[in-house]
Design a protein around this motif. Structure first.
Motif, short mmCIF file in Angstrom:
data_model
loop_
_atom_site.label_atom_id
_atom_site.label_comp_id
_atom_site.label_asym_id
_atom_site.label_seq_id
_atom_site.Cartn_x
_atom_site.Cartn_y
_atom_site.Cartn_z
N THR A 1 0.84 -1.20 0.00
CA THR A 1 0.00 0.00 0.00
C THR A 1 0.88 1.25 0.00
O THR A 1 1.88 1.32 0.71
N TYR A 2 0.48 2.24 -0.79
CA TYR A 2 1.20 3.52 -0.80
C TYR A 2 1.34 4.04 0.63
O TYR A 2 0.40 3.95 1.43
N PRO A 3 2.50 4.64 0.95
CA PRO A 3 2.78 5.04 2.33
C PRO A 3 1.74 5.95 3.00
O PRO A 3 1.46 5.79 4.17
N TYR A 4 1.17 6.90 2.27
CA TYR A 4 0.27 7.87 2.91
C TYR A 4 -1.19 7.69 2.50
O TYR A 4 -2.01 8.57 2.75
N LEU A 5 -1.51 6.53 1.94
CA LEU A 5 -2.90 6.29 1.54
C LEU A 5 -3.84 6.36 2.74
O LEU A 5 -4.89 7.01 2.68
N GLU A 6 -3.49 5.72 3.83
CA GLU A 6 -4.37 5.74 5.00
C GLU A 6 -4.51 7.15 5.57
O GLU A 6 -5.58 7.52 6.05
N ALA A 7 -3.45 7.94 5.50
CA ALA A 7 -3.52 9.32 6.00
C ALA A 7 -4.47 10.15 5.14
O ALA A 7 -5.25 10.96 5.66
N ILE A 8 -4.42 9.96 3.82
CA ILE A 8 -5.35 10.65 2.93
C ILE A 8 -6.78 10.20 3.23
O ILE A 8 -7.70 11.00 3.35
N ARG A 9 -6.96 8.88 3.33
CA ARG A 9 -8.29 8.33 3.63
C ARG A 9 -8.83 8.91 4.94
O ARG A 9 -9.98 9.34 5.02
N ASP A 10 -7.99 8.94 5.97
CA ASP A 10 -8.43 9.46 7.27
C ASP A 10 -8.78 10.94 7.20
O ASP A 10 -9.76 11.38 7.81
N ALA A 11 -7.98 11.72 6.47
CA ALA A 11 -8.26 13.15 6.33
C ALA A 11 -9.58 13.37 5.59
O ALA A 11 -10.37 14.25 5.95
N MET A 12 -9.83 12.56 4.57
CA MET A 12 -11.09 12.67 3.83
C MET A 12 -12.28 12.26 4.71
O MET A 12 -13.33 12.90 4.68
N LYS A 13 -12.10 11.21 5.47
CA LYS A 13 -13.17 10.74 6.37
C LYS A 13 -13.50 11.82 7.39
O LYS A 13 -14.67 12.12 7.64
N ASP A 14 -12.48 12.41 7.99
CA ASP A 14 -12.70 13.49 8.96
C ASP A 14 -13.43 14.66 8.31
O ASP A 14 -14.35 15.22 8.89
N ALA A 15 -13.00 15.03 7.10
CA ALA A 15 -13.64 16.15 6.39
C ALA A 15 -15.11 15.82 6.12
O ALA A 15 -15.99 16.67 6.32
N ALA A 16 -15.38 14.61 5.66
CA ALA A 16 -16.76 14.22 5.33
C ALA A 16 -17.64 14.23 6.57
O ALA A 16 -18.71 14.85 6.59
N ILE A 17 -17.20 13.56 7.61
CA ILE A 17 -18.03 13.43 8.81
C ILE A 17 -18.23 14.78 9.49
O ILE A 17 -19.35 15.12 9.89
N SER A 18 -17.17 15.59 9.56
CA SER A 18 -17.32 16.90 10.20
C SER A 18 -18.18 17.85 9.38
O SER A 18 -18.65 18.87 9.89
N SER A 19 -18.40 17.52 8.11
CA SER A 19 -19.26 18.33 7.24
C SER A 19 -20.67 17.76 7.15
O SER A 19 -21.50 18.25 6.38
N GLY A 20 -20.96 16.71 7.91
CA GLY A 20 -22.29 16.12 7.90
C GLY A 20 -22.55 15.22 6.71
O GLY A 20 -23.70 14.97 6.35
#
Length: 154
Positions: free
Chosen positions: A73-92
């Motif tokens: 797996t690409y080294p920062y894939l999970e970090a990107i995924r986590d940042a997107m998840k946080d953005a999505a959930i915090s935006s409703g």
């Protein structure tokens, strides 16, 4: 022009699949966090233009890079995924985690090796059968969530 289009169409559901194209170019945790902040601004824009629409964010699937003799797996894939998840959930918004649905870390080699193959030999893209499989997984979850919503709203 975009505002006119949204006004005419009045979508009630928007699907946003992002992240995949930035994965190979992300070189640090900080870059992943910056991407998450940018992505949240995009979600907020879409919400302002479509205040009555629900938004489902589809996160990136697993993608592999060759490390010596194996694909990982690409080294920062999970970090990107986590940042997107946080953005999505915090935006409703709802977040659908394609990475986890695929099997999580280092799952792409299994998709490539499946018979018939579910992913291309580039270890990044789905094969037609893999695209169908992931679409079916998403569709199943979407209708499960819709059913739960309908039952709760009674």
């Amino acid at each position: 022009l975009l505002e006119n289009m949204y006004a005419a169409l009045a979508p009630s559901l928007i699907l946003m699949e992002f992240g995949g194209n930035t994965i190979p170019y992300t070189k640090s945790e900080d870059a992943a966090l910056r991407y998450g902040r940018w992505f949240k601004s995009q979600l907020n824009f879409m919400q302002r233009k479509n205040p009555n629409a629900a938004i489902i964010v589809i996160g990136p699937g697993d993608m592999s890079v060759k490390d010596k003799t194996t694909y990982v797996t690409y080294p920062y894939l999970e970090a990107i995924r986590d940042a997107m998840k946080d953005a999505a959930i915090s935006s409703g918004c709802v977040f659908w985690d394609m990475y986890e649905v695929m099997g999580g870390k280092n799952s792409m080699p299994k998709w490539v090796a499946a018979a018939p193959s579910l992913a291309a030999s580039d270890y990044i893209h789905f094969s037609p059968k893999g695209a169908k499989k992931i679409a079916e997984e998403f569709n199943t979850k979407l209708f499960e969530m819709y059913h739960e919503y309908k039952v709760e709203s009674l």
